[in-house]
Design a protein around this motif. Structure first.
Motif, PDB file in Angstrom:
ATOM      1  N   ARG A 265       2.674  -7.064  18.230  1.00  0.00           N
ATOM      2  CA  ARG A 265       3.438  -6.190  17.477  1.00  0.00           C
ATOM      3  C   ARG A 265       3.621  -5.003  18.492  1.00  0.00           C
ATOM      4  O   ARG A 265       4.227  -4.035  17.773  1.00  0.00           O
ATOM      5  N   VAL A 284       6.108  -8.050   9.938  1.00  0.00           N
ATOM      6  CA  VAL A 284       5.013  -7.550  11.002  1.00  0.00           C
ATOM      7  C   VAL A 284       3.618  -7.328  10.352  1.00  0.00           C
ATOM      8  O   VAL A 284       3.560  -6.824   9.173  1.00  0.00           O
ATOM      9  N   LEU A 298       8.102   0.674  14.751  1.00  0.00           N
ATOM     10  CA  LEU A 298       8.629  -0.615  14.419  1.00  0.00           C
ATOM     11  C   LEU A 298       9.761  -0.768  13.557  1.00  0.00           C
ATOM     12  O   LEU A 298      10.680  -1.495  13.678  1.00  0.00           O
TER      13      LEU A 298
END
Length: 442
Positions: A265, A284, A298
């Motif tokens: 990730r 995720v 993210l």
């Protein structure tokens, strides 16, 4: 028409197989590029709308299936058993907690797994670790453990066959809520099944009332059942990217929902780069080492415009960590304001070894779910679902449950190739417990 996303190739790509023959890999990937899509853009869009509803508390996500699917168990009966188990859990949640359930299977593509160690050593012999049937074989031989690009073609064909069966089950009468009793036939009597059968009787009475009142129950005869897997093998995922004919947006047509794992990730990594370019709903995995800053990055990479349902964080903290590690991340995301759907994976943070077997405790799984709900309640945010490794079979892989599995029972039916799964009975028990939490805390 296939359309590649070349930008990911300039980023660090972790946990990719070390193929000996790159030319053979390129040939296989070109074959896959010419094959039809496995899912279609409107299906992925419909799921995104449902994930948005879950993020707002108007639905609840139930995502479940094998840790790692195998080619040997991708036939009709194992898939039917997993679908039936998820449908039964969904019925329990819907009826007990009065919440629509979004049903997503770890099915039809979950054939690859990252591993902590690239090699496995047995009796002084070191071979590549088993990375899932999409990469190599489980048998501990040099030939089986060699990564083989041809397995990607097998993964595609097995995924296509599985999706065909799932669609038939979802829309061909198997999922008819009028048949809730049929789903439990053949199982021995125990506490979980007694509770389920009692609920089935109540549902029957409710349906008879609807019929007697002249209402139509047709919408209860089919369900939407979505596919998902970890988007680990980048060449394979890239080969199945297609532009939608109507919107011209790119979709990864290998599954409706793709997630990026805890090990891959990195916001600047290849996995995030690839999935940032497609229009599917994306998940995720967020583990105990994640920081609030990483999670915000993210969001910047995967959902910069804050589209509801686009991004799901699947937290996997462990029962002992969830209450003190998750709040800071939830608060940072809440303060940011861009929507995230929160799902709890209570399996991966609670793994340990007993008598040489990788296992988990049912009590720890339930404790992490309870902690997940408590954190969101305290923060004023929405706990949107659960992500469970399960099977429809009577395995002995996770300790606990009403028919308690003890450490000495593990060898009896320990069948998983990677991580331990809840069996059918334990999965139903968990659904009843989660339904109670939903009633009490939301």
């Amino acid at each position: 028409m296939n359309e590649s996303i070349p930008s990911w190739k300039a980023k660090p790509a972790l946990h990719q197989p070390a193929y000996r023959d790159p030319a053979r890999l390129r040939a296989v990937i070109e074959q896959i590029r010419e094959l039809p899509p496995l899912i279609f853009a409107p299906e992925a869009d419909a799921l995104m709308s449902q994930l948005a509803a879950a993020g707002e508390g108007r639905a609840f996500v139930l995502q479940g299936g094998d840790c790692a699917e195998s080619f040997a168990t991708s036939g009709e009966e194992p898939i039917r058993a997993k679908v039936r188990t998820i449908l039964q859990m969904a019925i329990v949640l819907t009826y007990s907690a009065s919440v629509p359930v979004v049903k997503i299977g770890r099915i039809a593509g979950q054939y690859a797994k990252p591993r902590t160690h690239a090699t496995e050593v047995r009796h002084g012999v070191a071979l590549p670790s088993y990375f899932g049937d999409a990469v190599n074989g489980y048998e501990f031989t040099a030939e089986a453990r060699m990564p083989d690009p041809g397995r990607l073609l097998t993964m595609y064909s097995r995924s296509a066959a599985s999706l065909n069966l799932i669609r038939a089950l979802s829309h061909g009468g198997f999922a008819d809520v009028n048949l809730v009793h049929e789903w439990n036939r053949g199982f021995a009597r125990n506490a979980a099944y007694e509770r389920y059968n009692e609920m089935a009787e109540e549902i029957d009475r409710a349906l008879r009332f609807i019929s007697a009142a002249g209402a139509q129950a047709h919408p209860l005869t089919t369900v939407n059942f979505y596919s998902s897997h970890e988007a680990l093998l980048l060449d394979y995922e890239d080969a199945l990217i297609r532009p939608d004919a109507l919107s011209d947006r790119l979709y990864d047509t290998s599954a409706h929902f793709l997630w990026i794992g805890e090990r891959t990730r990195d916001p600047e990594g290849a996995h995030v780069e690839l999935l940032s370019q497609v229009a599917n709903p994306i998940g995720v995995k967020i583990g105990p080492n994640a920081t609030p800053g990483e999670c915000l990055r993210l969001i910047d990479r995967l959902n910069p415009d804050g589209v509801p349902g686009r991004l799901t964080f699947i937290t996997r903290m462990g029962a002992g960590n969830v209450r003190h590690l998750l709040p800071a991340i939830v608060e940072a995301v809440r303060s940011d304001g861009r929507p995230v759907t929160w799902i709890c994976d209570p399996m991966h943070g609670n793994t340990f070894y007993a008598n040489g077997f990788k296992t988990r405790r049912m009590a720890d799984v339930l404790a992490e779910i309870a902690g997940f709900f408590d954190v969101h309640r305290a923060a004023g945010t929405v706990p949107g679902g659960i992500h469970i490794e399960l099977t429809g079979d009577d395995v002995t892989e996770v300790l606990g449950g009403s028919n308690e599995i003890l450490e000495e029972h593990l060898p009896q039916r320990y069948e998983t190739l990677v991580d331990p799964r809840l069996n059918h009975e334990q999965a139903l028990e968990l659904a009843f417990e989660v339904a109670q939490i939903l009633r009490d805390r939301c």
